[in-house]
Motif scaffolding. Structure first.
Motif, PDB file in Angstrom:
ATOM      1  N   GLY A  67       0.720  -1.362   0.106  1.00  0.00           N
ATOM      2  CA  GLY A  67       0.071   0.073   0.161  1.00  0.00           C
ATOM      3  C   GLY A  67       0.913   1.373  -0.130  1.00  0.00           C
ATOM      4  N   ALA A  68       2.142   1.189   0.051  1.00  0.00           N
ATOM      5  CA  ALA A  68       2.992   2.424  -0.209  1.00  0.00           C
ATOM      6  C   ALA A  68       3.267   2.728  -1.457  1.00  0.00           C
ATOM      7  N   THR A  69       2.200   3.372  -2.099  1.00  0.00           N
ATOM      8  CA  THR A  69       2.207   3.837  -3.446  1.00  0.00           C
ATOM      9  C   THR A  69       3.246   4.745  -3.721  1.00  0.00           C
ATOM     10  N   ALA A  70       3.496   5.726  -3.010  1.00  0.00           N
ATOM     11  CA  ALA A  70       4.625   6.934  -3.355  1.00  0.00           C
ATOM     12  C   ALA A  70       6.139   6.212  -3.257  1.00  0.00           C
ATOM     13  N   GLU A  71       6.404   5.317  -2.572  1.00  0.00           N
ATOM     14  CA  GLU A  71       7.739   4.621  -2.429  1.00  0.00           C
ATOM     15  C   GLU A  71       7.761   3.947  -3.641  1.00  0.00           C
ATOM     16  N   ALA A  72       6.595   3.062  -3.882  1.00  0.00           N
ATOM     17  CA  ALA A  72       6.713   2.046  -5.194  1.00  0.00           C
ATOM     18  C   ALA A  72       6.914   2.834  -6.370  1.00  0.00           C
ATOM     19  N   ARG A  73       6.291   3.955  -6.560  1.00  0.00           N
ATOM     20  CA  ARG A  73       6.599   4.948  -7.560  1.00  0.00           C
ATOM     21  C   ARG A  73       8.150   5.487  -7.781  1.00  0.00           C
TER      22      ARG A  73
END
Length: 100
Positions: A67-73
């Protein structure tokens, strides 16, 4: 004797200034030193870079799942940048002209 109108004088001065400034910028561009890597030979370890890219993509998938979309991006962006470096290294090797 015919005198130049103020508009004609202004346009002539503006044209001369533009040409002079363009020539100055062109001269600086031509005489500027080319970018080098401080005289060092650049070595690309493509296999290692591909492993790092794969690891970053796996990390991005894991972060996305958590659920950590910013870090994944951010991790995907780093992997994309690494892939671009890999492509540029391969292109540099393919387009190298040893006779120059």
């Amino acid at each position: 004797m015919m005198y130049a109108t103020p508009l004609r004088r202004t346009l002539t001065a503006l044209t001369a200034t533009t040409l002079l400034a363009g020539g100055l910028l062109l001269g600086q561009t031509v005489t500027a030193p080319t970018a080098t890597a401080a005289g060092k030979k650049i070595v690309c370890n493509v296999d290692k870079m591909r492993q790092d890219s794969h690891a970053l993509r796996a990390k991005a998938d894991k972060l996305q799942h958590l659920g950590a979309t910013a870090e994944a991006r951010k991790a995907r962006g780093q992997a994309d940048a690494l892939d671009r470096r890999i492509r540029s290294c391969i292109d540099a090797d393919d387009n190298h002209k040893p006779w120059n």
